[in-house]
Motif scaffolding. Sequence first.
Motif, mmCIF file in Angstrom:
data_model
loop_
_atom_site.group_PDB
_atom_site.id
_atom_site.type_symbol
_atom_site.label_atom_id
_atom_site.label_comp_id
_atom_site.label_asym_id
_atom_site.label_seq_id
_atom_site.Cartn_x
_atom_site.Cartn_y
_atom_site.Cartn_z
ATOM 1 N N THR A 343 -41.705 31.189 21.913
ATOM 2 C CA THR A 343 -42.007 29.279 21.462
ATOM 3 C C THR A 343 -41.266 28.983 19.801
ATOM 4 N N ALA A 344 -41.449 30.346 19.122
ATOM 5 C CA ALA A 344 -40.769 30.355 18.430
ATOM 6 C C ALA A 344 -39.328 30.067 17.610
ATOM 7 N N ALA A 345 -38.782 31.107 18.857
ATOM 8 C CA ALA A 345 -36.986 31.338 19.080
ATOM 9 C C ALA A 345 -36.859 29.182 19.821
ATOM 10 N N ALA A 346 -37.341 29.603 21.335
ATOM 11 C CA ALA A 346 -36.986 28.222 21.433
ATOM 12 C C ALA A 346 -36.673 27.262 20.749
ATOM 13 N N THR A 347 -38.254 27.098 19.614
ATOM 14 C CA THR A 347 -37.524 25.697 18.945
ATOM 15 C C THR A 347 -36.062 25.931 17.405
ATOM 16 N N ALA A 348 -36.261 27.207 17.282
ATOM 17 C CA ALA A 348 -35.020 27.249 16.374
ATOM 18 C C ALA A 348 -33.908 26.755 17.164
ATOM 19 N N LEU A 349 -33.435 27.289 17.914
ATOM 20 C CA LEU A 349 -32.399 27.279 19.083
ATOM 21 C C LEU A 349 -31.928 25.942 19.211
ATOM 22 N N ARG A 350 -33.380 25.012 19.757
ATOM 23 C CA ARG A 350 -33.308 23.762 20.098
ATOM 24 C C ARG A 350 -32.240 23.176 18.722
ATOM 25 N N HIS A 351 -32.054 23.124 17.663
ATOM 26 C CA HIS A 351 -31.960 22.674 16.378
ATOM 27 C C HIS A 351 -30.472 22.639 17.283
ATOM 28 N N ASP A 352 -29.935 23.428 18.407
ATOM 29 C CA ASP A 352 -28.455 23.857 18.280
ATOM 30 C C ASP A 352 -27.751 22.540 19.353
ATOM 31 N N PRO A 353 -27.220 21.427 19.255
ATOM 32 C CA PRO A 353 -26.981 20.425 20.357
ATOM 33 C C PRO A 353 -26.366 21.490 21.674
ATOM 34 N N SER A 354 -25.663 22.310 20.978
ATOM 35 C CA SER A 354 -25.188 22.664 22.841
ATOM 36 C C SER A 354 -25.997 23.791 23.356
ATOM 37 N N LEU A 355 -27.363 24.378 23.004
ATOM 38 C CA LEU A 355 -28.340 24.816 23.585
ATOM 39 C C LEU A 355 -29.865 24.230 24.004
ATOM 40 N N ALA A 356 -29.682 23.258 23.171
ATOM 41 C CA ALA A 356 -31.430 22.168 23.392
ATOM 42 C C ALA A 356 -31.398 22.092 25.010
ATOM 43 N N PRO A 357 -29.964 21.509 25.690
ATOM 44 C CA PRO A 357 -30.368 20.483 26.601
ATOM 45 C C PRO A 357 -30.887 22.038 27.904
ATOM 46 N N TYR A 358 -31.073 23.162 28.000
ATOM 47 C CA TYR A 358 -31.305 24.724 28.022
ATOM 48 C C TYR A 358 -32.503 24.810 28.133
ATOM 49 N N LEU A 359 -32.891 24.806 27.079
ATOM 50 C CA LEU A 359 -34.217 24.964 26.808
ATOM 51 C C LEU A 359 -35.181 23.902 26.854
#
Length: 405
Positions: A343-359
């Motif tokens: 959950t913490a990793a997904a929350t952090a990675l969602r700040h990257d616009p290129s990764l957010a659609p896949y999480l």
Amino acid sequence: MNVLALAAANVLALWRRFLGLALLLTVTTALCVTAFGITHQAETTARDRVREATANRSVVVDRLPDRADAKPLSAATVRTLAALPAAESVEPRAQVSFGYKDDTVAGVLLYATTARASQPPPVLASTRAALFPLADGEIVLPRRSQGSDLSPLLGRTLTVTTTRQTGDGEGTGDSATVTVVGLFDPGWQLDGPDAAYTNDSTVLRWAAARAGVPETDYLDTVGYGRITVVARTAQDVPALLHAVQTAGYAAVSTQQELTELPAALDLIRLAGRALLAVLAVLALLGTVVLTGALARQRTREVGILKAVGFGTRHVLTMLLAETALVTALSAAAGITLGLTGATAAATALRHDPSLAPYLPHHLPLPTTGLLAALTALLLAITLLGAWHPAHRAARLAPGDAIKEW
């Protein structure tokens, strides 16, 4: 006291001895669950987005102007294609050139293009939030074109130059008024370089004037340049493509151009699983060493138990039950930590616009089957690692076992 209860009491009383094994199993499980939680959701989302994306569900029908037997892509064609069982939508495309020049723009030649609802251009700036569909006379320009910055044109009403055919091979300049309501990324060239999006009626009006035919006759005599038919699902594409081709139209699907994509996705998935498997194997090898050492430390205690009447089978069952209990508790703790980490990793990675659609925004839970398989694997490995030293200790004679320390 039965053997299982004694094993539980031993774990509680001797927890410091089991601490190293428990920490290793907990950390291993947490890392695996975190990795699986992120990669499983990202992989699933990526596969769904790619397979069910509009591009992968599209069948493109092209006009063949050089072939006399080619069917025109008329309004009747649009109705025919829309009636196909697997068709979700039909998006015709027409293009016609126009020019613009003023004191700030040296001169650009753009191509008015019908906008597609399924694949709108990436808008960088607009005069309103909901830009599409466009009204008559509205246009969306590329931010830059042919070396000119078109950003200052946003929100302005322009007089552009179009062409009206006056005779065979002859034409004259004409003018039209458009309002710039948006700017899009000029790198978006799916409809060709220097495309500018406007509504269907504007494009067809300009195209009919350029062809020298009445606007009402344009589609029946000239027709659209291309029609994109979007299937309901990716699985419907082959049947839809066959139906379109059987109807006598030249058509290809994007799936035919991306035949290697599913294999590439599978390779990425297998590579991710292989890396996680390496992590699990390395950690579990350490688990085998720790469980073996732990069982050897219990040899003297085994001798005392056998001296007071415990049989070989009971002692072996107790030792293995202790290992299984520590493993189960560690797996539960590891899963909890792993889900928190995912959950913490997904929350952090969602700040990257290129990764957010896949999480996903919900908790990235691995499947129940995956968690059960991971727990079963931990139990199997730890019991396997403990079996030989535990069996050796359980078979020792009481006197020999007591002597070993």
